[in-house]
Design a protein around this motif. Structure first.
Motif, PDB file in Angstrom:
ATOM      1  N   ALA A 186       0.829  -1.210   0.000  1.00  0.00           N
ATOM      2  CA  ALA A 186       0.000   0.000   0.000  1.00  0.00           C
ATOM      3  C   ALA A 186       0.868   1.266   0.000  1.00  0.00           C
ATOM      4  CB  ALA A 186      -0.959  -0.011   1.196  1.00  0.00           C
ATOM      5  N   ARG A 187       1.785   1.292  -0.934  1.00  0.00           N
ATOM      6  CA  ARG A 187       2.691   2.447  -1.082  1.00  0.00           C
ATOM      7  C   ARG A 187       2.497   3.060  -2.468  1.00  0.00           C
ATOM      8  NH1 ARG A 187       7.592   1.507   1.788  1.00  0.00           N
ATOM      9  NH2 ARG A 187       7.007   0.991   3.911  1.00  0.00           N
ATOM     10  N   PRO A 188       2.771   4.347  -2.596  1.00  0.00           N
ATOM     11  CA  PRO A 188       2.687   4.943  -3.939  1.00  0.00           C
ATOM     12  C   PRO A 188       3.802   4.419  -4.854  1.00  0.00           C
ATOM     13  CG  PRO A 188       2.877   6.653  -2.219  1.00  0.00           C
ATOM     14  CD  PRO A 188       3.123   5.333  -1.551  1.00  0.00           C
ATOM     15  N   LEU A 189       3.446   4.201  -6.107  1.00  0.00           N
ATOM     16  CA  LEU A 189       4.427   3.781  -7.107  1.00  0.00           C
ATOM     17  C   LEU A 189       4.812   4.980  -7.968  1.00  0.00           C
ATOM     18  CD1 LEU A 189       5.922   1.618  -8.862  1.00  0.00           C
ATOM     19  CD2 LEU A 189       3.785   1.365 -10.132  1.00  0.00           C
ATOM     20  N   VAL A 190       6.103   5.222  -8.095  1.00  0.00           N
ATOM     21  CA  VAL A 190       6.559   6.261  -9.024  1.00  0.00           C
ATOM     22  C   VAL A 190       7.293   5.571 -10.165  1.00  0.00           C
ATOM     23  CG1 VAL A 190       7.966   8.322  -9.354  1.00  0.00           C
ATOM     24  CG2 VAL A 190       6.822   7.951  -7.168  1.00  0.00           C
ATOM     25  N   ASP A 191       6.727   5.649 -11.349  1.00  0.00           N
ATOM     26  CA  ASP A 191       7.391   5.128 -12.545  1.00  0.00           C
ATOM     27  C   ASP A 191       8.161   6.304 -13.132  1.00  0.00           C
ATOM     28  OD1 ASP A 191       7.772   4.691 -15.399  1.00  0.00           O
ATOM     29  OD2 ASP A 191       6.619   2.856 -15.099  1.00  0.00           O
ATOM     30  N   MET A 192       9.480   6.250 -13.067  1.00  0.00           N
ATOM     31  CA  MET A 192      10.278   7.421 -13.457  1.00  0.00           C
ATOM     32  C   MET A 192      10.058   7.831 -14.909  1.00  0.00           C
ATOM     33  SD  MET A 192      13.859   7.142 -11.358  1.00  0.00           S
ATOM     34  CE  MET A 192      14.447   8.651 -12.105  1.00  0.00           C
ATOM     35  N   ASP A 193       9.949   6.839 -15.801  1.00  0.00           N
ATOM     36  CA  ASP A 193       9.728   7.178 -17.217  1.00  0.00           C
ATOM     37  C   ASP A 193       8.410   7.934 -17.399  1.00  0.00           C
ATOM     38  OD1 ASP A 193      12.082   6.000 -17.982  1.00  0.00           O
ATOM     39  OD2 ASP A 193      11.172   4.133 -18.655  1.00  0.00           O
ATOM     40  N   GLU A 194       7.383   7.449 -16.690  1.00  0.00           N
ATOM     41  CA  GLU A 194       6.070   8.112 -16.789  1.00  0.00           C
ATOM     42  C   GLU A 194       6.137   9.533 -16.243  1.00  0.00           C
ATOM     43  OE1 GLU A 194       2.740   6.157 -14.893  1.00  0.00           O
ATOM     44  OE2 GLU A 194       2.917   4.472 -16.283  1.00  0.00           O
ATOM     45  N   SER A 195       6.830   9.688 -15.111  1.00  0.00           N
ATOM     46  CA  SER A 195       6.942  11.026 -14.511  1.00  0.00           C
ATOM     47  C   SER A 195       7.680  11.978 -15.446  1.00  0.00           C
ATOM     48  CB  SER A 195       7.709  10.979 -13.186  1.00  0.00           C
ATOM     49  OG  SER A 195       7.062  10.145 -12.291  1.00  0.00           O
ATOM     50  N   ILE A 196       8.741  11.468 -16.081  1.00  0.00           N
ATOM     51  CA  ILE A 196       9.504  12.320 -17.008  1.00  0.00           C
ATOM     52  C   ILE A 196       8.616  12.722 -18.193  1.00  0.00           C
ATOM     53  CG2 ILE A 196      11.436  12.317 -18.670  1.00  0.00           C
ATOM     54  CD1 ILE A 196      12.975  10.562 -16.576  1.00  0.00           C
ATOM     55  N   GLU A 197       7.847  11.767 -18.699  1.00  0.00           N
ATOM     56  CA  GLU A 197       6.959  12.071 -19.828  1.00  0.00           C
ATOM     57  C   GLU A 197       5.930  13.130 -19.442  1.00  0.00           C
ATOM     58  OE1 GLU A 197       5.495   8.166 -21.111  1.00  0.00           O
ATOM     59  OE2 GLU A 197       6.953   8.218 -22.749  1.00  0.00           O
ATOM     60  N   LYS A 198       5.391  12.990 -18.224  1.00  0.00           N
ATOM     61  CA  LYS A 198       4.387  13.967 -17.769  1.00  0.00           C
ATOM     62  C   LYS A 198       5.004  15.348 -17.643  1.00  0.00           C
ATOM     63  CE  LYS A 198       1.083  11.368 -15.134  1.00  0.00           C
ATOM     64  NZ  LYS A 198       1.106  10.698 -13.853  1.00  0.00           N
ATOM     65  N   GLN A 199       6.185  15.398 -17.008  1.00  0.00           N
ATOM     66  CA  GLN A 199       6.836  16.691 -16.802  1.00  0.00           C
ATOM     67  C   GLN A 199       7.228  17.339 -18.123  1.00  0.00           C
ATOM     68  OE1 GLN A 199      10.107  16.283 -14.041  1.00  0.00           O
ATOM     69  NE2 GLN A 199       8.743  15.732 -12.358  1.00  0.00           N
ATOM     70  N   ALA A 200       7.712  16.513 -19.051  1.00  0.00           N
ATOM     71  CA  ALA A 200       8.183  17.063 -20.334  1.00  0.00           C
ATOM     72  C   ALA A 200       7.015  17.318 -21.294  1.00  0.00           C
ATOM     73  CB  ALA A 200       9.182  16.102 -20.974  1.00  0.00           C
ATOM     74  N   GLY A 201       5.877  16.701 -21.016  1.00  0.00           N
ATOM     75  CA  GLY A 201       4.714  16.859 -21.897  1.00  0.00           C
ATOM     76  C   GLY A 201       4.896  16.140 -23.216  1.00  0.00           C
ATOM     77  N   LYS A 202       5.797  15.156 -23.257  1.00  0.00           N
ATOM     78  CA  LYS A 202       5.954  14.356 -24.474  1.00  0.00           C
ATOM     79  C   LYS A 202       6.489  12.971 -24.136  1.00  0.00           C
ATOM     80  CE  LYS A 202       9.552  17.558 -25.878  1.00  0.00           C
ATOM     81  NZ  LYS A 202      10.321  18.134 -26.954  1.00  0.00           N
ATOM     82  N   THR A 203       6.357  12.087 -25.095  1.00  0.00           N
ATOM     83  CA  THR A 203       6.771  10.702 -24.855  1.00  0.00           C
ATOM     84  C   THR A 203       8.303  10.593 -24.875  1.00  0.00           C
ATOM     85  OG1 THR A 203       6.804  10.190 -27.199  1.00  0.00           O
ATOM     86  CG2 THR A 203       4.705   9.810 -26.046  1.00  0.00           C
ATOM     87  N   ILE A 204       8.803   9.487 -24.330  1.00  0.00           N
ATOM     88  CA  ILE A 204      10.255   9.271 -24.343  1.00  0.00           C
ATOM     89  C   ILE A 204      10.806   9.201 -25.777  1.00  0.00           C
ATOM     90  CG2 ILE A 204      12.040   7.552 -23.777  1.00  0.00           C
ATOM     91  CD1 ILE A 204      10.582   7.339 -21.033  1.00  0.00           C
TER      92      ILE A 204
END
Ligand code: S3P
Length: 172
Positions: free
Chosen positions: A28-46
């Protein structure tokens, strides 16, 4: 007591996302997927980041995020396969929790990623790229003390093992 992070490291297709999801739900912990976070922050796909801004820009974003996450606790962190390329990333993430290095055979990685089109480093002859990059990074992955082979293994069993080791580590 601040709870340590669990950080999943390993080559593309070694099961970081699958195990990350299982661990997040078990603990029951939050999952951070780094690739997904980078995509969200950059506003574009890898693939677009690699194509338009270059790999070195991606590595900068990855490093910045690794530093930010290392300052947090109680997370399950699924990293991108290239996180090991910068030793500072591993040093910082290791200081924030338990780093688990997943591995798989090149054959299994190829099978898992056969239809994938989201990994720019594997464009072209996927099999050759997998073998070449694995060989280049072999020592970097091998330097992580906690190793877990995922080929032909049940992800649920693997996640149970990580949880057990994590909990016993916390009791030390
Ligand atoms: C990379 C792995 C990818 C992603 C990017 C680069 C690498 O993550 O970060 O395509 O250098 O190995 P996954 O390991 O989640 O596929």
């Amino acid at each position: 007591m601040a709870s340590q992070n669990i950080v999943l490291v390993g080559f593309m297709g070694t099961g970081k996302t699958t195990l990350g999801e299982l661990l997040a739900s078990k603990l029951a912990r939050p999952l951070v997927d780094m690739d997904e976070s980078i995509e969200k922050q950059a506003g574009k796909t890898i693939p677009r980041i690699f194509d338009e801004d270059g790999e070195s820009h991606f590595r900068k974003l990855e490093k910045k995020l690794a530093k930010e996450l290392a300052g947090k606790s109680g997370l399950i962190i699924s990293t991108g396969g290239g996180i090991v390329l910068d030793p500072e990333n591993i040093a910082q993430l290791s200081s924030s929790g338990m780093v688990v290095c997943l591995s798989a055979t090149p054959e299994e990685i190829l099978e898992r990623l056969a239809k994938d089109e989201h990994r720019p480093l594997l464009n072209g002859d996927k099999e050759a790229k997998i073998r070449d990059i694995l060989a280049e990074r072999e020592d970097l992955y091998a330097a992580i003390p906690y190793q877990l082979e995922t080929s032909g293994r049940d992800p649920k069993e693997l996640s149970a093992r990580i949880v057990k080791d994590y909990l016993s580590l916390k009791d030390d």
